[in-house]
Design a protein around this motif. Sequence first.
Motif, PDB file in Angstrom:
ATOM      1  N   LEU A   1       0.853  -1.195   0.000  1.00  0.00           N
ATOM      2  CA  LEU A   1       0.000   0.000   0.000  1.00  0.00           C
ATOM      3  C   LEU A   1       0.885   1.240   0.000  1.00  0.00           C
ATOM      4  CD1 LEU A   1      -2.691  -1.198   2.577  1.00  0.00           C
ATOM      5  CD2 LEU A   1      -2.845  -1.240   0.085  1.00  0.00           C
ATOM      6  N   THR A   2       1.319   1.641  -1.195  1.00  0.00           N
ATOM      7  CA  THR A   2       2.249   2.767  -1.319  1.00  0.00           C
ATOM      8  C   THR A   2       1.547   4.102  -1.540  1.00  0.00           C
ATOM      9  OG1 THR A   2       2.466   2.539  -3.718  1.00  0.00           O
ATOM     10  CG2 THR A   2       3.944   1.210  -2.346  1.00  0.00           C
ATOM     11  N   THR A   3       0.263   4.082  -1.849  1.00  0.00           N
ATOM     12  CA  THR A   3      -0.610   5.237  -2.136  1.00  0.00           C
ATOM     13  C   THR A   3      -0.316   5.901  -3.484  1.00  0.00           C
ATOM     14  OG1 THR A   3       0.614   7.132  -1.135  1.00  0.00           O
ATOM     15  CG2 THR A   3      -0.695   5.736   0.351  1.00  0.00           C
ATOM     16  N   THR A   4       0.766   5.551  -4.148  1.00  0.00           N
ATOM     17  CA  THR A   4       1.089   6.195  -5.427  1.00  0.00           C
ATOM     18  C   THR A   4       1.552   5.206  -6.480  1.00  0.00           C
ATOM     19  OG1 THR A   4       1.782   8.200  -4.254  1.00  0.00           O
ATOM     20  CG2 THR A   4       2.449   8.001  -6.549  1.00  0.00           C
ATOM     21  N   VAL A   5       2.606   4.459  -6.211  1.00  0.00           N
ATOM     22  CA  VAL A   5       3.245   3.621  -7.233  1.00  0.00           C
ATOM     23  C   VAL A   5       2.512   2.290  -7.353  1.00  0.00           C
ATOM     24  CG1 VAL A   5       5.379   2.549  -7.993  1.00  0.00           C
ATOM     25  CG2 VAL A   5       5.451   4.693  -6.697  1.00  0.00           C
ATOM     26  N   LEU A   6       1.861   2.064  -8.500  1.00  0.00           N
ATOM     27  CA  LEU A   6       1.085   0.839  -8.685  1.00  0.00           C
ATOM     28  C   LEU A   6       1.733  -0.148  -9.643  1.00  0.00           C
ATOM     29  CD1 LEU A   6      -2.616   2.039  -8.767  1.00  0.00           C
ATOM     30  CD2 LEU A   6      -1.254   1.248  -6.849  1.00  0.00           C
ATOM     31  N   THR A   7       2.771   0.259 -10.353  1.00  0.00           N
ATOM     32  CA  THR A   7       3.435  -0.665 -11.276  1.00  0.00           C
ATOM     33  C   THR A   7       3.967  -1.874 -10.521  1.00  0.00           C
ATOM     34  OG1 THR A   7       4.069   1.192 -12.692  1.00  0.00           O
ATOM     35  CG2 THR A   7       5.228  -0.897 -13.015  1.00  0.00           C
ATOM     36  N   ARG A   8       4.649  -1.613  -9.410  1.00  0.00           N
ATOM     37  CA  ARG A   8       5.198  -2.708  -8.613  1.00  0.00           C
ATOM     38  C   ARG A   8       4.077  -3.522  -7.966  1.00  0.00           C
ATOM     39  NH1 ARG A   8       9.919  -1.999  -3.986  1.00  0.00           N
ATOM     40  NH2 ARG A   8      10.190  -4.220  -3.540  1.00  0.00           N
ATOM     41  N   THR A   9       2.997  -2.849  -7.572  1.00  0.00           N
ATOM     42  CA  THR A   9       1.860  -3.538  -6.971  1.00  0.00           C
ATOM     43  C   THR A   9       1.240  -4.520  -7.959  1.00  0.00           C
ATOM     44  OG1 THR A   9       1.387  -1.625  -5.574  1.00  0.00           O
ATOM     45  CG2 THR A   9      -0.398  -3.212  -5.887  1.00  0.00           C
ATOM     46  N   LEU A  10       1.006  -4.064  -9.187  1.00  0.00           N
ATOM     47  CA  LEU A  10       0.422  -4.927 -10.214  1.00  0.00           C
ATOM     48  C   LEU A  10       1.361  -6.078 -10.574  1.00  0.00           C
ATOM     49  CD1 LEU A  10      -1.102  -2.181 -12.524  1.00  0.00           C
ATOM     50  CD2 LEU A  10      -2.396  -3.909 -11.262  1.00  0.00           C
ATOM     51  N   THR A  11       2.646  -5.762 -10.666  1.00  0.00           N
ATOM     52  CA  THR A  11       3.618  -6.800 -10.986  1.00  0.00           C
ATOM     53  C   THR A  11       3.621  -7.898  -9.928  1.00  0.00           C
ATOM     54  OG1 THR A  11       5.025  -5.183 -12.117  1.00  0.00           O
ATOM     55  CG2 THR A  11       6.043  -7.270 -11.478  1.00  0.00           C
ATOM     56  N   GLY A  12       3.606  -7.489  -8.662  1.00  0.00           N
ATOM     57  CA  GLY A  12       3.596  -8.452  -7.571  1.00  0.00           C
ATOM     58  C   GLY A  12       2.356  -9.324  -7.578  1.00  0.00           C
ATOM     59  N   ALA A  13       1.201  -8.713  -7.874  1.00  0.00           N
ATOM     60  CA  ALA A  13      -0.050  -9.472  -7.886  1.00  0.00           C
ATOM     61  C   ALA A  13      -0.013 -10.590  -8.919  1.00  0.00           C
ATOM     62  CB  ALA A  13      -1.218  -8.534  -8.162  1.00  0.00           C
ATOM     63  N   VAL A  14       0.637 -10.329 -10.045  1.00  0.00           N
ATOM     64  CA  VAL A  14       0.690 -11.326 -11.114  1.00  0.00           C
ATOM     65  C   VAL A  14       1.885 -12.260 -10.953  1.00  0.00           C
ATOM     66  CG1 VAL A  14       0.883 -11.652 -13.598  1.00  0.00           C
ATOM     67  CG2 VAL A  14      -0.497  -9.772 -12.702  1.00  0.00           C
ATOM     68  N   ALA A  15       3.064 -11.676 -10.724  1.00  0.00           N
ATOM     69  CA  ALA A  15       4.290 -12.478 -10.685  1.00  0.00           C
ATOM     70  C   ALA A  15       4.345 -13.420  -9.484  1.00  0.00           C
ATOM     71  CB  ALA A  15       5.506 -11.563 -10.687  1.00  0.00           C
ATOM     72  N   ASP A  16       3.657 -13.051  -8.383  1.00  0.00           N
ATOM     73  CA  ASP A  16       3.661 -13.893  -7.183  1.00  0.00           C
ATOM     74  C   ASP A  16       2.467 -14.838  -7.111  1.00  0.00           C
ATOM     75  OD1 ASP A  16       5.921 -12.559  -6.404  1.00  0.00           O
ATOM     76  OD2 ASP A  16       4.912 -11.231  -4.986  1.00  0.00           O
ATOM     77  N   SER A  17       1.640 -14.852  -8.144  1.00  0.00           N
ATOM     78  CA  SER A  17       0.395 -15.614  -8.081  1.00  0.00           C
ATOM     79  C   SER A  17       0.642 -17.118  -8.052  1.00  0.00           C
ATOM     80  CB  SER A  17      -0.496 -15.267  -9.276  1.00  0.00           C
ATOM     81  OG  SER A  17       0.062 -15.780 -10.460  1.00  0.00           O
ATOM     82  N   ARG A  18      -0.349 -17.853  -7.575  1.00  0.00           N
ATOM     83  CA  ARG A  18      -0.279 -19.313  -7.538  1.00  0.00           C
ATOM     84  C   ARG A  18      -0.211 -19.916  -8.946  1.00  0.00           C
ATOM     85  NH1 ARG A  18       0.817 -20.173  -2.156  1.00  0.00           N
ATOM     86  NH2 ARG A  18      -0.736 -19.156  -0.823  1.00  0.00           N
ATOM     87  N   LEU A  19      -0.691 -19.169  -9.941  1.00  0.00           N
ATOM     88  CA  LEU A  19      -0.679 -19.677 -11.306  1.00  0.00           C
ATOM     89  C   LEU A  19       0.735 -19.972 -11.800  1.00  0.00           C
ATOM     90  CD1 LEU A  19      -3.337 -17.333 -12.966  1.00  0.00           C
ATOM     91  CD2 LEU A  19      -3.595 -19.757 -12.369  1.00  0.00           C
ATOM     92  N   VAL A  20       1.713 -19.205 -11.245  1.00  0.00           N
ATOM     93  CA  VAL A  20       3.103 -19.422 -11.653  1.00  0.00           C
ATOM     94  C   VAL A  20       3.905 -20.036 -10.508  1.00  0.00           C
ATOM     95  CG1 VAL A  20       3.111 -17.643 -13.428  1.00  0.00           C
ATOM     96  CG2 VAL A  20       3.643 -17.014 -11.068  1.00  0.00           C
ATOM     97  N   LYS A  21       3.172 -20.735  -9.623  1.00  0.00           N
ATOM     98  CA  LYS A  21       3.789 -21.428  -8.484  1.00  0.00           C
ATOM     99  C   LYS A  21       4.442 -20.462  -7.492  1.00  0.00           C
ATOM    100  CE  LYS A  21       2.719 -25.200 -10.689  1.00  0.00           C
ATOM    101  NZ  LYS A  21       1.501 -25.954 -10.298  1.00  0.00           N
ATOM    102  N   GLY A  22       3.899 -19.240  -7.428  1.00  0.00           N
ATOM    103  CA  GLY A  22       4.417 -18.259  -6.482  1.00  0.00           C
ATOM    104  C   GLY A  22       3.773 -18.401  -5.118  1.00  0.00           C
ATOM    105  N   PRO A  23       4.191 -17.566  -4.165  1.00  0.00           N
ATOM    106  CA  PRO A  23       3.655 -17.648  -2.805  1.00  0.00           C
ATOM    107  C   PRO A  23       2.247 -17.099  -2.670  1.00  0.00           C
ATOM    108  CG  PRO A  23       5.173 -15.812  -2.972  1.00  0.00           C
ATOM    109  CD  PRO A  23       5.249 -16.558  -4.275  1.00  0.00           C
ATOM    110  N   GLY A  24       1.732 -16.456  -3.692  1.00  0.00           N
ATOM    111  CA  GLY A  24       0.418 -15.830  -3.626  1.00  0.00           C
ATOM    112  C   GLY A  24       0.531 -14.347  -3.908  1.00  0.00           C
ATOM    113  N   GLY A  25      -0.337 -13.849  -4.804  1.00  0.00           N
ATOM    114  CA  GLY A  25      -0.225 -12.470  -5.250  1.00  0.00           C
ATOM    115  C   GLY A  25      -0.897 -11.439  -4.374  1.00  0.00           C
ATOM    116  N   ARG A  26      -1.542 -11.885  -3.281  1.00  0.00           N
ATOM    117  CA  ARG A  26      -2.265 -10.963  -2.397  1.00  0.00           C
ATOM    118  C   ARG A  26      -3.161 -10.018  -3.217  1.00  0.00           C
ATOM    119  NH1 ARG A  26       2.805 -10.937   0.357  1.00  0.00           N
ATOM    120  NH2 ARG A  26       3.364  -8.839  -0.276  1.00  0.00           N
ATOM    121  N   VAL A  27      -3.940 -10.643  -4.104  1.00  0.00           N
ATOM    122  CA  VAL A  27      -4.765  -9.882  -5.030  1.00  0.00           C
ATOM    123  C   VAL A  27      -5.819  -9.060  -4.292  1.00  0.00           C
ATOM    124  CG1 VAL A  27      -6.388 -10.061  -6.959  1.00  0.00           C
ATOM    125  CG2 VAL A  27      -4.365 -11.529  -6.879  1.00  0.00           C
ATOM    126  N   GLY A  28      -6.353  -9.595  -3.211  1.00  0.00           N
ATOM    127  CA  GLY A  28      -7.362  -8.854  -2.464  1.00  0.00           C
ATOM    128  C   GLY A  28      -6.831  -7.533  -1.950  1.00  0.00           C
TER     129      GLY A  28
END
Length: 247
Positions: free
Chosen positions: A160-187
């Motif tokens: 929750l950076t209040t401004t920078v969302l590029t890294r937030t979006l990247t983390g949601a996708v790159a860390d997702s279970r779909l790619v065997k990641g720890p979870g993208g914390r999409v919520g």
Amino acid sequence: MSAVLREARATLLPDMAGAQGPLPPLMLVLTVLTGLVDAFSFLVLGRVFVANMTGNVVFTGFALAGSQGFPLLASLLAFGSFVVGALAGGAVAHRAREHRGRLLRRALLVETAVVGVAVLLMLLSHAPYTGTVRLTLIALLGLALGVQNAAVRALAVPDLTTTVLTRTLTGAVADSRLVKGPGGRVGRRGLSVLALLTGAVGGALAVRGGHPALPLLLALAVLAGTCTAAFLLARGDAPWTRPRTGG
């Protein structure tokens, strides 16, 4: 889907005795504020961001390349005032680093005061805002958002950076279970994106509806409410007020 909803609920209704306490929803409110202010600066003050410095660097590049409609002075002024604001916010953060509640409270006081001055100048002027008034508004808002970003960085609320969302979006996708990641914390991360989108849409609709001053007035109201909440919540020494040391 149930995990996403649980993450979203935990962000909106956090455990007040937890390590982050009330900070997650407060960060979401400040993210809405960012959308409102950038909508005002871009649509009313003319193709300049006061919170999104990545955009200003790109706009500066366009202007230097001779592209029309990208005012070089406005982008440089926003960038410079943001840096000064970040310096001031950093000073506040380092002086109050042992108590995150006091850090937030002091930073919000400074930000609210600066945005209040901008609103006063806006109300004393008449749209469209041009010349010295426009440049002063850009400088004041850049300063205010620099303070906010420095304080948010020091608070270090995950995702929750209040401004920078590029890294937030990247983390949601790159860390997702779909790619065997720890979870993208999409919520949680999705709420951050939604908050910025809400502020931007609300600000843009207000400007399109013929109320160019409304986004900044709403931003000041949001700041006043957040500042009041920070004063009430930061009185004690709950676990969330302690300096964050990891993860």
